[in-house]
Design an enzyme around this catalytic site. Sequence first.
Site, PDB file in Angstrom:
ATOM      1  CB  CYS A   2      78.253 -16.834  41.854  1.00 29.53           C
ATOM      2  SG  CYS A   2      78.034 -18.097  43.145  1.00 29.53           S
ATOM      3  CD  GLU A 104      74.991 -19.517  36.744  1.00 30.05           C
ATOM      4  OE1 GLU A 104      73.807 -19.126  36.627  1.00 30.05           O
ATOM      5  OE2 GLU A 104      75.859 -18.886  37.357  1.00 30.05           O
TER       6      GLU A 104
END
Length: 221
Positions: A2, A104
């Site tokens: 992340c 992402e």
Amino acid sequence: MCGRYTLLGDQLELLDEFDLEEPIDDFHQSYNVAPGQNVLAIIHDGKKKRAGYLRWGLVPSWSNDPKIGYKMINARSETADVKPSFKQLMARKRCLIVADSFYEWQQKEGEKIPQRISVEGRKFFAFAGLWDKWTQGEETLFTCTILTKDSHGFMQDIHHRMPIILPKGEEDRWIDPREYKPVQAKQLLHSFSDPSFTAYPVSTYVNTAKNNDEQCIAPIA
């Protein structure tokens, strides 16, 4: 992993969502939260939950160089109970890192396409995190890292790693002030099921950390 996320929405709604009693000093929204920035986190001090800002990128208390934080924005949950940087934090310095979506980058035909990913049915959610206090001379840093795991289900098609998002109602268990054995904390994390996700592609405008406006979350065809 992340590496970017968002935190938008109203502070009063956030306080209600996480059952916080006091306003958050310097609360601010962001379309593009990036490593090295101060991020909103929640801990339990033994008496009550408290929200405040930690710098994203863990600097362990024993480190000689605070620049190590840029390499420690994420921690692999599978080994966090044994790694020197994370083991004792798993036992006693667990935190929530508050978000409302994350980005992402999905590999497609040789390109990396950023996806904005949200949790269905939740205005806000919390990443499982760890924090630490670092002091050298007169300088003190409070820093954090986001715990990750192998992706499965929805996230597998986007990236091979994903942040651990705590289920609604389980956040308080993660920051319970009682000390856990590190392996118990890992087992707790891995007992949680994943939420349901939604995602849509956004512009590579979000790739640049200084870009922080509505264009970051604007969908592209």
